[in-house]
Design a protein around this motif. Sequence first.
Motif, PDB file in Angstrom:
ATOM      1  N   GLN C  14       0.865  -1.186   0.000  1.00 59.88           N
ATOM      2  CA  GLN C  14       0.000   0.000   0.000  1.00 59.88           C
ATOM      3  C   GLN C  14       0.901   1.235   0.000  1.00 59.88           C
ATOM      4  N   LYS C  15       0.984   1.911  -1.139  1.00 60.45           N
ATOM      5  CA  LYS C  15       1.919   3.035  -1.229  1.00 60.45           C
ATOM      6  C   LYS C  15       1.480   4.025  -2.277  1.00 60.45           C
ATOM      7  N   ASP C  16       2.072   5.187  -2.271  1.00 62.31           N
ATOM      8  CA  ASP C  16       1.795   6.191  -3.283  1.00 62.31           C
ATOM      9  C   ASP C  16       2.125   5.621  -4.659  1.00 62.31           C
ATOM     10  N   LYS C  17       1.275   5.940  -5.644  1.00 65.64           N
ATOM     11  CA  LYS C  17       1.453   5.333  -6.974  1.00 65.64           C
ATOM     12  C   LYS C  17       2.793   5.682  -7.602  1.00 65.64           C
ATOM     13  N   ASN C  18       3.370   6.820  -7.206  1.00 63.44           N
ATOM     14  CA  ASN C  18       4.664   7.195  -7.776  1.00 63.44           C
ATOM     15  C   ASN C  18       5.835   6.404  -7.208  1.00 63.44           C
ATOM     16  N   LEU C  19       5.540   5.527  -6.247  1.00 65.28           N
ATOM     17  CA  LEU C  19       6.589   4.632  -5.743  1.00 65.28           C
ATOM     18  C   LEU C  19       6.518   3.261  -6.421  1.00 65.28           C
ATOM     19  N   ALA C  43      16.228   4.370   0.768  1.00 66.39           N
ATOM     20  CA  ALA C  43      16.526   5.058  -0.492  1.00 66.39           C
ATOM     21  C   ALA C  43      16.054   4.228  -1.673  1.00 66.39           C
ATOM     22  N   VAL C  44      15.749   4.910  -2.761  1.00 64.28           N
ATOM     23  CA  VAL C  44      15.421   4.229  -4.003  1.00 64.28           C
ATOM     24  C   VAL C  44      16.729   3.940  -4.740  1.00 64.28           C
ATOM     25  N   ASP C  45      16.782   2.794  -5.368  1.00 66.16           N
ATOM     26  CA  ASP C  45      17.990   2.389  -6.076  1.00 66.16           C
ATOM     27  C   ASP C  45      17.931   2.852  -7.537  1.00 66.16           C
ATOM     28  N   ALA C  46      18.940   3.623  -7.966  1.00 67.91           N
ATOM     29  CA  ALA C  46      19.000   4.069  -9.363  1.00 67.91           C
ATOM     30  C   ALA C  46      20.157   3.439 -10.125  1.00 67.91           C
ATOM     31  N   VAL C  47      20.908   2.552  -9.479  1.00 64.76           N
ATOM     32  CA  VAL C  47      22.125   2.026 -10.113  1.00 64.76           C
ATOM     33  C   VAL C  47      22.328   0.524  -9.946  1.00 64.76           C
ATOM     34  N   GLN C  48      21.278  -0.210  -9.765  1.00 62.82           N
ATOM     35  CA  GLN C  48      21.365  -1.668  -9.615  1.00 62.82           C
ATOM     36  C   GLN C  48      22.241  -2.095  -8.438  1.00 62.82           C
ATOM     37  N   ALA C  49      22.092  -1.413  -7.335  1.00 59.71           N
ATOM     38  CA  ALA C  49      22.829  -1.808  -6.141  1.00 59.71           C
ATOM     39  C   ALA C  49      22.178  -3.053  -5.540  1.00 59.71           C
ATOM     40  N   GLY C  50      22.924  -3.756  -4.716  1.00 60.67           N
ATOM     41  CA  GLY C  50      22.365  -4.931  -4.055  1.00 60.67           C
ATOM     42  C   GLY C  50      22.719  -4.894  -2.588  1.00 60.67           C
ATOM     43  N   GLU C  51      22.290  -5.880  -1.865  1.00 62.32           N
ATOM     44  CA  GLU C  51      22.597  -5.894  -0.434  1.00 62.32           C
ATOM     45  C   GLU C  51      24.096  -6.028  -0.232  1.00 62.32           C
ATOM     46  N   GLY C  52      24.627  -5.247   0.654  1.00 64.51           N
ATOM     47  CA  GLY C  52      26.049  -5.247   0.930  1.00 64.51           C
ATOM     48  C   GLY C  52      26.818  -4.206   0.124  1.00 64.51           C
ATOM     49  N   THR C  69      13.651   8.459 -10.483  1.00 66.50           N
ATOM     50  CA  THR C  69      13.012   9.097  -9.331  1.00 66.50           C
ATOM     51  C   THR C  69      12.285  10.407  -9.635  1.00 66.50           C
ATOM     52  N   LYS C  70      12.391  10.902 -10.855  1.00 67.01           N
ATOM     53  CA  LYS C  70      11.827  12.235 -11.110  1.00 67.01           C
ATOM     54  C   LYS C  70      10.323  12.304 -10.833  1.00 67.01           C
ATOM     55  N   ASN C  71       9.932  13.405 -10.247  1.00 67.22           N
ATOM     56  CA  ASN C  71       8.537  13.678  -9.904  1.00 67.22           C
ATOM     57  C   ASN C  71       7.917  12.725  -8.884  1.00 67.22           C
TER      58      ASN C  71
ATOM     59  N   ALA E  63       7.987  15.827  -0.244  1.00 65.14           N
ATOM     60  CA  ALA E  63       6.698  15.603   0.414  1.00 65.14           C
ATOM     61  C   ALA E  63       5.534  16.236  -0.355  1.00 65.14           C
ATOM     62  N   ARG E  64       5.853  17.077  -1.317  1.00 63.50           N
ATOM     63  CA  ARG E  64       4.768  17.686  -2.123  1.00 63.50           C
ATOM     64  C   ARG E  64       4.554  16.950  -3.442  1.00 63.50           C
ATOM     65  N   MET E  65       5.165  15.800  -3.604  1.00 65.73           N
ATOM     66  CA  MET E  65       5.084  15.054  -4.860  1.00 65.73           C
ATOM     67  C   MET E  65       4.005  13.978  -4.863  1.00 65.73           C
ATOM     68  N   THR E  66       2.961  14.135  -4.032  1.00 62.36           N
ATOM     69  CA  THR E  66       1.824  13.225  -4.122  1.00 62.36           C
ATOM     70  C   THR E  66       0.621  14.054  -4.560  1.00 62.36           C
TER      71      THR E  66
END
Lengths: 92, 92, 92, 92, 92
Positions: C14-19, C43-52, C69-71, E63-66
């Motif tokens: 259950q999350k904001d649609k932009n996530l 954080a959101v991953d933008a570079v194919q990071a993994g655990e560790g 991540t834009k918008n 926080a204003r991006m929803t």
Amino acid sequence: MIFAKVIGTVVATQKDKNLDGKKLLLCKEVDHNGNPLNSYHVAVDAVQAGEGSFVLLTYGSAARMTEITKNAPIDAVITAIIDEVDIRKVSK
Amino acid sequence: MIFAKVIGTVVATQKDKNLDGKKLLLCKEVDHNGNPLNSYHVAVDAVQAGEGSFVLLTYGSAARMTEITKNAPIDAVITAIIDEVDIRKVSK
Amino acid sequence: MIFAKVIGTVVATQKDKNLDGKKLLLCKEVDHNGNPLNSYHVAVDAVQAGEGSFVLLTYGSAARMTEITKNAPIDAVITAIIDEVDIRKVSK
Amino acid sequence: MIFAKVIGTVVATQKDKNLDGKKLLLCKEVDHNGNPLNSYHVAVDAVQAGEGSFVLLTYGSAARMTEITKNAPIDAVITAIIDEVDIRKVSK
Amino acid sequence: MIFAKVIGTVVATQKDKNLDGKKLLLCKEVDHNGNPLNSYHVAVDAVQAGEGSFVLLTYGSAARMTEITKNAPIDAVITAIIDEVDIRKVSK
């Protein structure tokens, strides 16, 4: 915004072109009585403050909302010289 | 803005395309005398700073206000190399 | 930007649609040697990071400056995987 | 947003023109019970708050999202007067 | 983003018009195990969270991006309800 006291000037020849002509002041954060707190900031002066001035400091993106600082890589600006802080007894 | 000393370089091959070609420097926050404080930042260099340089660091959205950093996912940038911090006696 | 180590993944239906479709990683802040510090960020991953992974983390409004991540309502993004931090002796 | 109590007013004659006509209030951060915490902020009033008011304080770029504060160099604004904070027993 | 637990609701009649109709929740920051940390935030709910919910909190300009929070003087929003945080052994 927070209170600060101007304690010095910062001189830099090699800098981003958008800092050209801007006065960089070293500011020590203070409380409402002028007592020094722990943090300091280098801020651009937008109100003709001088050393020793008791000032209001705006930081973050709001620091670019003056004529002097707009579109520049500046995260702190002096936006007022404080005349007085009036603390009343609070009944509530 | 805050003062920092450049203490190293950061190497990253796998990164967001908007970081390509940008020099990432490890910066230790310092006070106006150059004494080290607790925090550090990785910042992009906009003024040809090198290791050991005593610099001015701009952070937050203002960090995107240089030619080198605009529109990039960068939250800290070196915007000046400090020549001198002039602290005067304050009469007020 | 700061250094962090990826230590886990965050699952949310259950999350904001932009996530939607964005990988949420739990990151522990570390110093340049990889030693853990006190704060953590999701954080959101933008570079194919993994655990560790030892990563660079961008936060604030700059975190929305990647394609992924834009918008979106995202205040922290992983923008690089660190290969090396090169600390030299500083003569100055 | 955080809770704060208004404890005084700030008077400044020499200031950035975008601060003209705005009421600057000294706010002490408090917890949800009204107990004072360590930090304080100078904030612009957008809701007719007065001294002693228990208020909601918005800071950062969001502080420019009211009619009164838009486009001004303001990083903190009072956006509500709190009537009540309702803490329930939490079963989960 | 950070983790938080919803611990109460905030009631305010006199408020900025852009806060009308928005649910204000008192959130206590927690770690990934749900253990309480020191800070709290008042956040707007964008995902139908309730008291006791273990949530993801986005702050700053993000926080204003929803849909619910855009253009409002809001610096913190609940953007997800956490199902699980999966911490693996890290070999690196």
